[in-house]
Write a protein that holds these residues in place. Structure first.
Motif, PDB file in Angstrom:
ATOM      1  N   ARG A 104      -2.016   1.092 -10.351  1.00 21.15           N
ATOM      2  CA  ARG A 104      -3.176   1.969 -10.199  1.00 21.15           C
ATOM      3  C   ARG A 104      -3.886   1.712  -8.870  1.00 21.15           C
ATOM      4  O   ARG A 104      -4.245   2.653  -8.151  1.00 21.15           O
ATOM      5  N   ILE A 105      -4.073   0.433  -8.539  1.00 14.96           N
ATOM      6  CA  ILE A 105      -4.754   0.109  -7.284  1.00 14.96           C
ATOM      7  C   ILE A 105      -3.902   0.503  -6.083  1.00 14.96           C
ATOM      8  O   ILE A 105      -4.416   0.977  -5.057  1.00 14.96           O
ATOM      9  N   THR A 106      -2.595   0.322  -6.189  1.00 12.12           N
ATOM     10  CA  THR A 106      -1.702   0.723  -5.092  1.00 12.12           C
ATOM     11  C   THR A 106      -1.790   2.226  -4.839  1.00 12.12           C
ATOM     12  O   THR A 106      -1.782   2.679  -3.683  1.00 12.12           O
ATOM     13  N   GLN A 127      -4.423   4.046  -5.408  1.00 13.81           N
ATOM     14  CA  GLN A 127      -5.719   4.265  -4.760  1.00 13.81           C
ATOM     15  C   GLN A 127      -5.653   3.920  -3.268  1.00 13.81           C
ATOM     16  O   GLN A 127      -6.268   4.605  -2.443  1.00 13.81           O
ATOM     17  N   ILE A 128      -4.912   2.858  -2.930  1.00  6.33           N
ATOM     18  CA  ILE A 128      -4.766   2.492  -1.522  1.00  6.33           C
ATOM     19  C   ILE A 128      -4.034   3.584  -0.754  1.00  6.33           C
ATOM     20  O   ILE A 128      -4.426   3.970   0.359  1.00  6.33           O
ATOM     21  N   SER A 140     -12.267   1.999   2.236  1.00  4.26           N
ATOM     22  CA  SER A 140     -11.897   2.006   0.820  1.00  4.26           C
ATOM     23  C   SER A 140     -10.525   1.384   0.609  1.00  4.26           C
ATOM     24  O   SER A 140     -10.305   0.660  -0.376  1.00  4.26           O
ATOM     25  N   LYS A 160     -10.896  -2.325   0.718  1.00  4.19           N
ATOM     26  CA  LYS A 160     -11.549  -2.808  -0.504  1.00  4.19           C
ATOM     27  C   LYS A 160     -10.556  -2.912  -1.649  1.00  4.19           C
ATOM     28  O   LYS A 160     -10.524  -3.903  -2.376  1.00  4.19           O
ATOM     29  N   HIS A 161      -9.736  -1.872  -1.829  1.00  3.26           N
ATOM     30  CA  HIS A 161      -8.736  -1.894  -2.905  1.00  3.26           C
ATOM     31  C   HIS A 161      -7.664  -2.953  -2.630  1.00  3.26           C
ATOM     32  O   HIS A 161      -7.118  -3.543  -3.581  1.00  3.26           O
ATOM     33  N   SER A 162      -7.356  -3.212  -1.369  1.00  2.00           N
ATOM     34  CA  SER A 162      -6.384  -4.263  -1.040  1.00  2.00           C
ATOM     35  C   SER A 162      -6.904  -5.628  -1.463  1.00  2.00           C
ATOM     36  O   SER A 162      -6.136  -6.468  -1.965  1.00  2.00           O
ATOM     37  N   GLU A 218      -8.922  -6.114  -3.970  1.00  2.00           N
ATOM     38  CA  GLU A 218      -8.803  -6.125  -5.430  1.00  2.00           C
ATOM     39  C   GLU A 218      -7.380  -6.473  -5.857  1.00  2.00           C
ATOM     40  O   GLU A 218      -7.174  -7.209  -6.835  1.00  2.00           O
ATOM     41  N   LEU A 219      -6.415  -5.961  -5.120  1.00  2.00           N
ATOM     42  CA  LEU A 219      -5.014  -6.252  -5.433  1.00  2.00           C
ATOM     43  C   LEU A 219      -4.713  -7.731  -5.238  1.00  2.00           C
ATOM     44  O   LEU A 219      -4.026  -8.363  -6.061  1.00  2.00           O
TER      45      LEU A 219
END
Length: 273
Positions: A60-62, A64-65, A76, A79-81, A83-84
């Motif tokens: 899911r995060i990938t 979003q990235i 953004s 930021k998601h990176s 989180e990963l």
């Protein structure tokens, strides 16, 4: 090759020193090595399940990235990176650790295959009388095609159990059909191999199936600290081969009945001469 020769010596030592027939000596060497690396496989299985546990969230995060990079929102994406990276640290996810057991197993399979195949071509090894049941001659192919079928079923069972018990993503119907077709084709391709080679493969796949069942048992998971992984189904079934050939369906083109013709607006009043 030196590893192949050493494996041949190990097989001959097991056969001569213990008095075991060739069919049992091959099985003893296979089971002995697989038991030797069993703790490493259990350790790798633990890290593999850690990766499977975080796979849905990481996917899911990938996504979003990728979406942030497409719209050029690099803040953004960064930021998601982060989180990963935090999820990987939290679950102790490693890329190499889940593959250590496989790295130890694949070279053994290749060397063992070559050693058993070479021994089956040496008359002095006396493999022609070292079999059992219907495959008494280990230097010849199985005349009844039973060993190729058993080895193919074992390979298919390995794929099926691994996907069902140790995977976080449900295997699609097309992939199941593909693996089954490969197993059937493998039985036909390996039918000409010597019975000793097929017997080695049967021993190896049987041990793999038992290992998957043991590693998937709840008592073993609780002792080893292996987490349970929930199965994630596809949000929608993947496109079949017919869907991929149907270009209109993939690109979402409208049919002719849905098309709205463009009409030029009429001017008010009478046209000038």
């Amino acid at each position: 090759m030196f590893p192949v020769r050493m494996t041949e010596y190990a097989l001959e030592f097991m056969h001569v020193s213990t008095g075991l027939p060739w069919w049992a000596a091959i099985g003893a060497v296979v089971v002995g090595y697989r038991l030797l690396i069993l703790p490493v496989n259990a350790w790798s299985q633990k890290h593999m399940m850690n990766a499977m546990q975080g796979q849905p969230e990481m996917n899911r995060i990938t996504a979003q990235i990728k979406a942030a990079n497409v719209r050029r929102d690099y803040m953004s994406a960064a930021k998601h990176s982060q989180e990963l990276i935090a999820i990987r640290k939290k679950l102790n996810i490693s890329v190499v650790k889940p593959m250590v057991g496989t790295f130890l197993q694949i070279p053994f399979m290749m060397v063992m295959f070559a050693a058993v195949r070479d021994l089956a071509t040496i008359p002095a090894a006396h493999m022609s009388t070292g079999g059992a049941l219907w495959f008494t001659n280990l230097m010849a192919a199985d005349p009844y095609m039973i060993l190729p079928v058993i080895s193919a079923l074992g390979t298919m069972g390995t794929f099926e159990l691994q996907s069902k018990l140790n995977s976080s993503v449900e295997q699609s119907r097309e992939m199941k059909i593909l693996f089954r077709c490969i197993a059937v084709l493998g039985a036909a391709v390996t039918s000409g191999l010597s019975s000793s080679v097929l017997l080695f493969w049967v021993y190896n796949t049987a041990f793999t199936v038992l290992q998957i069942l043991v590693f998937s048992a709840k008592p073993f998971r609780s002792v080893m600290g292996i987490p349970d992984v929930k199965k994630v189904k596809f949000a929608r079934p993947p496109p079949t081969v017919l869907d991929k050939l149907n270009v209109k369906k993939l690109v979402g083109m409208k049919s002719k009945n849905d098309a709205t013709p463009f009409v030029l607006p009429r001017k008010s009043g009478n046209p000038k001469n």
